[in-house]
Design an enzyme around this catalytic site. Sequence first.
Site, PDB file in Angstrom:
ATOM      1  N   ASN A  64     -10.392  -0.725   0.456  1.00  0.00           N
ATOM      2  CA  ASN A  64     -10.232  -0.616   1.902  1.00  0.00           C
ATOM      3  C   ASN A  64      -9.944   0.838   2.283  1.00  0.00           C
ATOM      4  OD1 ASN A  64      -9.786  -1.335   4.745  1.00  0.00           O
ATOM      5  ND2 ASN A  64      -9.591  -3.436   3.979  1.00  0.00           N
ATOM      6  N   ARG A  65      -9.355   1.059   3.452  1.00  0.00           N
ATOM      7  CA  ARG A  65      -9.354   2.405   4.026  1.00  0.00           C
ATOM      8  C   ARG A  65      -8.025   3.138   3.913  1.00  0.00           C
ATOM      9  NH1 ARG A  65     -12.506  -1.021   6.444  1.00  0.00           N
ATOM     10  NH2 ARG A  65     -14.628  -0.387   6.997  1.00  0.00           N
ATOM     11  N   HIS A 105     -12.717   2.253   0.052  1.00  0.00           N
ATOM     12  CA  HIS A 105     -12.960   1.697  -1.290  1.00  0.00           C
ATOM     13  C   HIS A 105     -12.926   2.738  -2.418  1.00  0.00           C
ATOM     14  CE1 HIS A 105     -13.477  -2.048   0.609  1.00  0.00           C
ATOM     15  NE2 HIS A 105     -14.752  -1.981   0.915  1.00  0.00           N
ATOM     16  N   HIS A 128     -15.081  -7.651  -4.232  1.00  0.00           N
ATOM     17  CA  HIS A 128     -15.857  -7.561  -2.993  1.00  0.00           C
ATOM     18  C   HIS A 128     -17.105  -8.451  -3.027  1.00  0.00           C
ATOM     19  CE1 HIS A 128     -17.593  -5.661   0.572  1.00  0.00           C
ATOM     20  NE2 HIS A 128     -16.468  -5.014   0.741  1.00  0.00           N
ATOM     21  N   TYR A 130     -19.666 -11.063  -1.862  1.00  0.00           N
ATOM     22  CA  TYR A 130     -20.103 -11.689  -0.617  1.00  0.00           C
ATOM     23  C   TYR A 130     -20.525 -13.112  -0.981  1.00  0.00           C
ATOM     24  CZ  TYR A 130     -20.965  -7.008   1.510  1.00  0.00           C
ATOM     25  OH  TYR A 130     -20.879  -5.735   2.001  1.00  0.00           O
ATOM     26  N   ASP A 186     -13.658  -8.098  10.437  1.00  0.00           N
ATOM     27  CA  ASP A 186     -13.505  -7.120   9.348  1.00  0.00           C
ATOM     28  C   ASP A 186     -12.038  -6.695   9.405  1.00  0.00           C
ATOM     29  OD1 ASP A 186     -13.896  -5.326   7.339  1.00  0.00           O
ATOM     30  OD2 ASP A 186     -15.339  -4.065   8.410  1.00  0.00           O
ATOM     31  N   GLU A 224     -11.426 -10.424   0.618  1.00  0.00           N
ATOM     32  CA  GLU A 224     -10.920  -9.399  -0.285  1.00  0.00           C
ATOM     33  C   GLU A 224      -9.393  -9.485  -0.330  1.00  0.00           C
ATOM     34  OE1 GLU A 224     -12.933  -5.659   1.155  1.00  0.00           O
ATOM     35  OE2 GLU A 224     -14.025  -7.162   2.282  1.00  0.00           O
TER      36      GLU A 224
HETATM   37  C1  GLA Z   1     -15.332  -3.754   3.445  1.00  0.00           C
HETATM   38  C2  GLA Z   1     -15.044  -3.109   4.725  1.00  0.00           C
HETATM   39  C3  GLA Z   1     -16.227  -3.191   5.627  1.00  0.00           C
HETATM   40  C4  GLA Z   1     -17.445  -2.632   4.965  1.00  0.00           C
HETATM   41  C5  GLA Z   1     -17.664  -3.301   3.658  1.00  0.00           C
HETATM   42  C6  GLA Z   1     -18.802  -2.679   2.909  1.00  0.00           C
HETATM   43  O1  GLA Z   1     -15.307  -5.112   3.544  1.00  0.00           O
HETATM   44  O2  GLA Z   1     -13.898  -3.621   5.334  1.00  0.00           O
HETATM   45  O3  GLA Z   1     -15.962  -2.488   6.793  1.00  0.00           O
HETATM   46  O4  GLA Z   1     -17.272  -1.263   4.755  1.00  0.00           O
HETATM   47  O5  GLA Z   1     -16.516  -3.227   2.876  1.00  0.00           O
HETATM   48  O6  GLA Z   1     -19.958  -2.579   3.667  1.00  0.00           O
END
Ligand code: GLA
Length: 370
Positions: free
Chosen positions: A102-103, A128, A197, A199, A270, A335
């Site tokens: 994450n950020r 990430h 991560h 999907y 998100d 996540e």
């Molecule tokens: C995470 C982020 C999203 C995006 C995905 C990858 O889930 O929270 O904003 O960046 O990764 O695309």
Amino acid sequence: MEGVLWGASGFMLEAMANEIAGVSVSAGLFGTMADGSVVDVYTLKSEAIELRVIGYGARVVSLRTTDRAGEMGDVALGYASLDPYVNNKNAYFGTVPGRFANRIALGRFDLGGETVQTTINDGVNMLHGGLVGFDRHNWIAEEVAGGVQFTLVSGDGDQGFPGILTARVTYTLEGDTVRIAYSATTDKLTVVNLTNHTYFNLAGEASGTILDEELLLEADAYTPVASAGAIPTGEIVTVEGTPFDFRKPTVIGARIEEKNEQLTFGRGYDHNFVVRGAAGTLRQAAEVFAPKSGRVLTVATTEPAVQFYSGNFLDGTLVGKSGVAYMQRSGFCLETQAYPDAPNHANFPSTELKPGEVYESVTTWRFTAR
Ligand code: GLA
């Protein structure tokens, strides 16, 4: 070596032996990196699940589970070969982002009285793990009982993060459950946040959008973001009366287009949800049901939170393993993690790791059908 375990009194520990016996692990070649290093694929099989993982990004490349008719199908988005994982626009399919998932705002934070500056790879922020995150490394693989363990040693100063970090991710199968165990140690004060991560599309990875799948989140609160940059404001806000209330199973698409500033910032969901109960104990975080296939995914974690991402940035340009383009919202991620940007928020659970400490985290995915 494994397979026969003896208790103190000399009796074989049967439960353990059976668990191992019910799961097969086999390895084969998945691809070769530009530098010649080999990427093997490990296939973990139980009666209910077939999971395939590779060392490149310590990543899930396929996950086959049974639907209500007993048919096996792949519920994880991704590719059939190595090349697109290396060369396509990075969607982090199936990977373990690190060393900080994450950020982090501006990739900058204070740690032990010093300012840390990481690489930047998401507008002005770090996402990430930075430019060359853990998803870009070919981890060392080793078979373990019922699964495989991946190890990565990230150097002091890797992407700006201090300390040599030794990270381990172990995937094992236990009947209808995938268990992911993470650990990390460091030789200097640092921060760490690992997750997976993958999907998911519980109707099948190439079956269209996940908007009709029903989501339950064991979360009374979430952390709203300040802008489309998706950095948390620092507030921890109740989900009550908002489109973020998934305390009762709710179709993902039911409120996703509502006029709501947070949904606009995220282009959908998100966001980081605070998982009810005590971090450090394995407790249920989420459950998803796909009416089309009958599959149910139950996620439990020791982590304090979970990022629910509704695949908003998928735009049809990435073509998956069955030749079908992944359109917006054709998969969702859950996540399990620490809060985003935690190093910049004293009120968020700490992500610091000191020398001598061990970071440990467990997440399980259980697959059933109804
Ligand atoms: C995470 C982020 C999203 C995006 C995905 C990858 O889930 O929270 O904003 O960046 O990764 O695309």
